[in-house]
Enzyme design. Structure first.
Site, PDB file in Angstrom:
ATOM      1  NE  ARG A 103      -0.332  19.942  11.450  1.00 28.67           N
ATOM      2  CZ  ARG A 103      -0.388  20.273  10.170  1.00 28.67           C
ATOM      3  NH1 ARG A 103      -1.483  20.014   9.468  1.00 28.67           N
ATOM      4  NH2 ARG A 103       0.634  20.863   9.588  1.00 28.67           N
ATOM      5  CD  GLU A 142      -3.723  26.270   7.104  1.00 27.37           C
ATOM      6  OE1 GLU A 142      -2.764  25.612   6.654  1.00 27.37           O
ATOM      7  OE2 GLU A 142      -3.915  27.474   6.845  1.00 27.37           O
ATOM      8  N   PRO A 170       9.051   6.681   4.631  1.00 30.57           N
ATOM      9  CG  PRO A 170      11.319   6.169   4.542  1.00 30.57           C
ATOM     10  CD  PRO A 170      10.339   7.056   5.242  1.00 30.57           C
ATOM     11  N   GLY A 171       8.188   4.065   4.622  1.00 28.52           N
ATOM     12  CA  GLY A 171       7.560   2.748   4.698  1.00 28.52           C
ATOM     13  C   GLY A 171       6.230   2.678   3.980  1.00 28.52           C
ATOM     14  CD  GLU A 173       4.658  14.449   3.232  1.00 26.50           C
ATOM     15  OE1 GLU A 173       4.362  15.635   3.425  1.00 26.50           O
ATOM     16  OE2 GLU A 173       4.381  13.538   4.038  1.00 26.50           O
ATOM     17  CD  GLU A 205      -2.540  -1.305   2.629  1.00 25.19           C
ATOM     18  OE1 GLU A 205      -3.600  -1.928   2.673  1.00 25.19           O
ATOM     19  OE2 GLU A 205      -2.001  -0.795   3.631  1.00 25.19           O
TER      20      GLU A 205
END
Length: 199
Positions: A78, A154, A128-129, A133, A47
């Site tokens: 967030r 925001e 990176p798994g 991005e 994925e």
């Protein structure tokens, strides 16, 4: 003695995407399920979150005026972090937008500041798994007032903190955002390097 799988010794298969299917298309990200050839020649499903990339900027106030510059940070809500966290101004690249332009745009939109000078620090993979991005990190200075412009989703306020204080906040776990930790650490090294040479 065999080097084993960990070192991928002796593997010469061509790696990369063999096939794939887009399973989600969103406003910011897309999600693919890719069939991937691994270094040992085997093929498996992964994925992958596709992201257009982003830029983040450590804005320094008073680089020439004293022994230590101030850093402009935003304290932003967030949802994924379940509350407010400390961050450097940052945002995703618009289609065709250079990272430098994105960094300057986000600085003005989020912190209400324009920068006269901008220097690239590094580009880093966020996770990176599962995502491609990349965030491009910059340091900016020669600041002047600009026009703040926040999106409806925001919620943030702007703070000026000494550079040493922000590094202490990283060490103490008060700053937990990965891009901010990377950017502040690199900016501190950049400030040490320029020293009395000026910018």
């Amino acid at each position: 003695m065999s080097a084993g799988r960990a070192g991928h010794s002796g593997h010469s298969a061509r790696t990369g995407r063999v096939a794939g299917e887009r399973v989600y298309t969103g406003r910011t990200i897309h999600v693919d399920v890719d069939q991937v050839r691994f270094p040992d020649g085997s093929v498996g499903a992964l994925e992958m979150v596709r992201h257009p990339g982003a830029a983040a900027v450590v804005a320094l106030d008073g680089v020439r005026d004293g022994p230590e510059p101030l850093v402009i940070l935003v304290r932003q809500y967030r949802y994924a972090a379940e509350g407010f966290i400390w961050e450097v101004p940052a945002g995703k690249l618009e289609p065709g937008e250079p990272p430098e332009a994105c960094a300057l745009r986000e600085l003005e939109e989020e912190a209400g500041l324009r920068a006269g000078r901008l220097q690239r620090l590094a580009s880093v993979y966020t996770t990176p798994g599962f995502t491609d991005e990349v965030i491009h990190l910059f340091v900016a200075w020669d600041l002047e007032p600009g026009r703040m412009s926040h999106e409806a989703s925001e919620f943030m306020d702007v703070h000026r903190l000494s550079l040493s204080r922000t590094i202490a906040m990283v060490a103490d776990g008060e700053i937990r955002d990965a891009k901010t930790i990377c950017a502040l650490t690199l900016a501190a090294r950049w400030v040490d390097r320029i020293g009395s040479c000026g910018v």
